[in-house]
Design an enzyme around this catalytic site. Structure first.
Site, PDB file in Angstrom:
ATOM      1  N   TRP A  21      79.734 113.728  26.172  1.00  0.00           N
ATOM      2  CA  TRP A  21      79.517 113.739  24.829  1.00  0.00           C
ATOM      3  C   TRP A  21      79.822 114.782  23.615  1.00  0.00           C
ATOM      4  O   TRP A  21      80.077 114.695  23.374  1.00  0.00           O
ATOM      5  CB  TRP A  21      77.743 113.766  25.055  1.00  0.00           C
ATOM      6  N   ASP A  47      72.532 117.359  20.590  1.00  0.00           N
ATOM      7  CA  ASP A  47      72.409 116.371  20.602  1.00  0.00           C
ATOM      8  C   ASP A  47      71.438 116.355  21.898  1.00  0.00           C
ATOM      9  O   ASP A  47      71.532 116.795  23.334  1.00  0.00           O
ATOM     10  CB  ASP A  47      73.727 115.574  21.116  1.00  0.00           C
ATOM     11  N   LYS A  53      67.431 107.372  26.854  1.00  0.00           N
ATOM     12  CA  LYS A  53      67.220 108.259  27.742  1.00  0.00           C
ATOM     13  C   LYS A  53      66.069 108.394  28.614  1.00  0.00           C
ATOM     14  O   LYS A  53      65.655 108.544  28.943  1.00  0.00           O
ATOM     15  CB  LYS A  53      68.439 109.492  27.787  1.00  0.00           C
TER      16      LYS A  53
HETATM   17  C1  LIG Z   1      74.287 108.932  25.778  1.00  0.00           C
HETATM   18  C2  LIG Z   1      74.293 109.539  25.680  1.00  0.00           C
HETATM   19  C3  LIG Z   1      75.078 109.560  24.377  1.00  0.00           C
HETATM   20  C4  LIG Z   1      75.691 108.304  23.743  1.00  0.00           C
HETATM   21  O1  LIG Z   1      74.949 107.359  23.151  1.00  0.00           O
HETATM   22  P1  LIG Z   1      74.623 106.105  22.519  1.00  0.00           P
HETATM   23  O2  LIG Z   1      73.492 105.954  22.213  1.00  0.00           O
HETATM   24  O3  LIG Z   1      75.214 104.949  23.742  1.00  0.00           O
HETATM   25  O4  LIG Z   1      76.303 106.388  21.245  1.00  0.00           O
HETATM   26  C5  LIG Z   1      75.641 110.918  23.250  1.00  0.00           C
HETATM   27  N1  LIG Z   1      74.616 112.239  24.214  1.00  0.00           N
HETATM   28  C6  LIG Z   1      74.548 112.516  25.014  1.00  0.00           C
HETATM   29  C7  LIG Z   1      73.837 113.705  25.305  1.00  0.00           C
HETATM   30  C8  LIG Z   1      73.488 111.088  25.484  1.00  0.00           C
HETATM   31  O5  LIG Z   1      73.600 110.944  27.041  1.00  0.00           O
END
Ligand SMILES: *Cc1c(COP(=O)(O)O)cnc(C)c1O
Length: 361
Positions: free
Chosen positions: A101, A171, A195
């Site tokens: 990511w 993030d 998540k």
């Molecule tokens: C799942 C995830 C993403 C991507 O998320 P989307 O909503 O599918 O774009 C980005 N960063 C992290 C840390 C993730 O776990």
């Protein structure tokens, strides 16, 4: 009806109580005679929903008044572009690459300016967090970017990097609300909610107001990705992901009722300990991550034999433990044990793993 123990990395398990409440309100939300899905985002009922969601999040994370909270859509992945578009005033930023990511965010940022990789753990398949105490951060970098919890590899920053005075952008998609955070250490905290917080389709950006006071760094930023416009419009510039925000709001209330982020942290540490302690003494299964960098949320493990891994995933599924297969890029297994995973889920998983170990010795 039967519910499984769902170890999915995302979209992931939500508190049963939240789902039941949403089900009860499905046809008639609090006497409005309609579902939240059917109501105007400009209605009084919805206004209360979104305002309460924001306030509850502010209470939970202790978000200072000089930070804006905005609800967006487009996936955390759209914010890989949103971050540089809004913040790259000097056209440069430092990225710490601790997994897929972070790497995707870094690659996306290169379209909009100069993204400099200042550290990486790619040399050992992202199984650790690099030392970030004294990185070579460019003088004119607008921010330092991290992915705080690496969903795929199961690592987490336990100490934030030394940004040498630059803004920290994180993030936190897979560790959102899993433990207390000091918001003042960040310029931007953002994540997708699927998540640990709610249904996919909602992203939350918490941004210090001075960073967006003059609008986005890049003039061509789409209006929908302009954090100042979104903040000025209280996330109601256009139709937001109304139902998703409503469910997030319920999750915020659930976390408050559970005792807030200190209580979540204790609950998550207890669960993770059950699983890591088992892995540390097991002769069959082993964790794949440097112990000091272990995530409380995502726990990858392997047997060392791909066929045996597949057998485990299959038998676990038959026993009611779903989504234990590791990410397609790394193989093995991964148990995601987010806030809403009860301790019994982890205890029962460990019992099952112990039994599997005996049977396959
Ligand atoms: C799942 C995830 C993403 C991507 O998320 P989307 O909503 O599918 O774009 C980005 N960063 C992290 C840390 C993730 O776990």
């Amino acid at each position: 009806m039967s519910r499984v123990y769902n170890f999915s990395a995302g979209p992931a398990v939500l508190p049963e109580e939240v789902l039941r409440e949403a089900a009860d309100e499905m046809l008639d939300y609090k006497g409005t005679g309609m579902s939240v899905m059917e109501m105007s985002h400009r209605s009084k009922a919805y206004d209360t929903i979104i305002k309460e969601a924001e306030q509850d999040l502010r209470d939970l994370m202790n978000i200072p008044d000089n930070y804006k909270v905005i609800f967006l859509q487009g996936g955390a992945s759209l914010l890989f572009a949103g971050v540089p578009m809004n913040l790259m005033k000097n056209g440069k930023a430092a990225y710490i690459i601790t997994g897929q990511w972070a790497k995707k965010a870094y690659q996306e940022a290169q379209k909009y300016g100069e993204a400099v990789a200042v550290a990486s753990s790619a040399d050992k398949t992202f199984s650790y967090i690099p030392d970030c105490s004294d990185l070579d951060i460019p003088e004119d970098a607008d921010y330092v970017y991290i992915c705080e919890n690496n969903t795929i590899y199961g690592t987490k920053f336990k100490t934030l990097p030394n940004t040498k005075g630059k803004e920290l952008v994180a993030d936190v998609s897979s560790c959102f609300l899993s433990e207390p955070v000091d918001v003042t250490k960040y310029g931007v905290i953002y994540g997708g909610v699927q998540k640990n917080v709610g249904p996919s389709g909602v992203q939350i950006v918490i941004v210090r107001e001075d960073l967006i006071a003059n609008g986005p760094a890049l003039a061509y930023t789409p209006t929908m990705m302009d954090w100042k416009i979104q903040a000025d419009n209280d996330s109601l510039y256009n139709t937001p992901p109304c139902y998703g925000i409503y469910v997030c709001g319920k999750v915020f209330k659930w976390i408050k009722k559970m005792g807030g982020l200190e209580a979540m942290k204790a609950h998550n540490e207890k669960k993770a300990k059950v699983l890591y302690d088992f892995l540390d003494q097991s002769k069959l299964f082993k964790g794949t991550v440097n112990p000091d960098d272990r995530s409380l949320m995502n726990v990858p493990f392997v047997t060392g034999d791909a066929d045996l891994d597949a057998k485990f995933v299959k038998e676990a599924k038959e026993a009611g433990f779903e989504n234990l297969k590791g990410h397609r890029s790394v193989g093995g297994m991964r148990a995601s044990i987010y806030n809403a995973m009860p301790i019994e889920g982890v205890e029962k998983l460990v019992e099952f793993m112990a039994k599997f170990e005996v049977e396959n010795a």
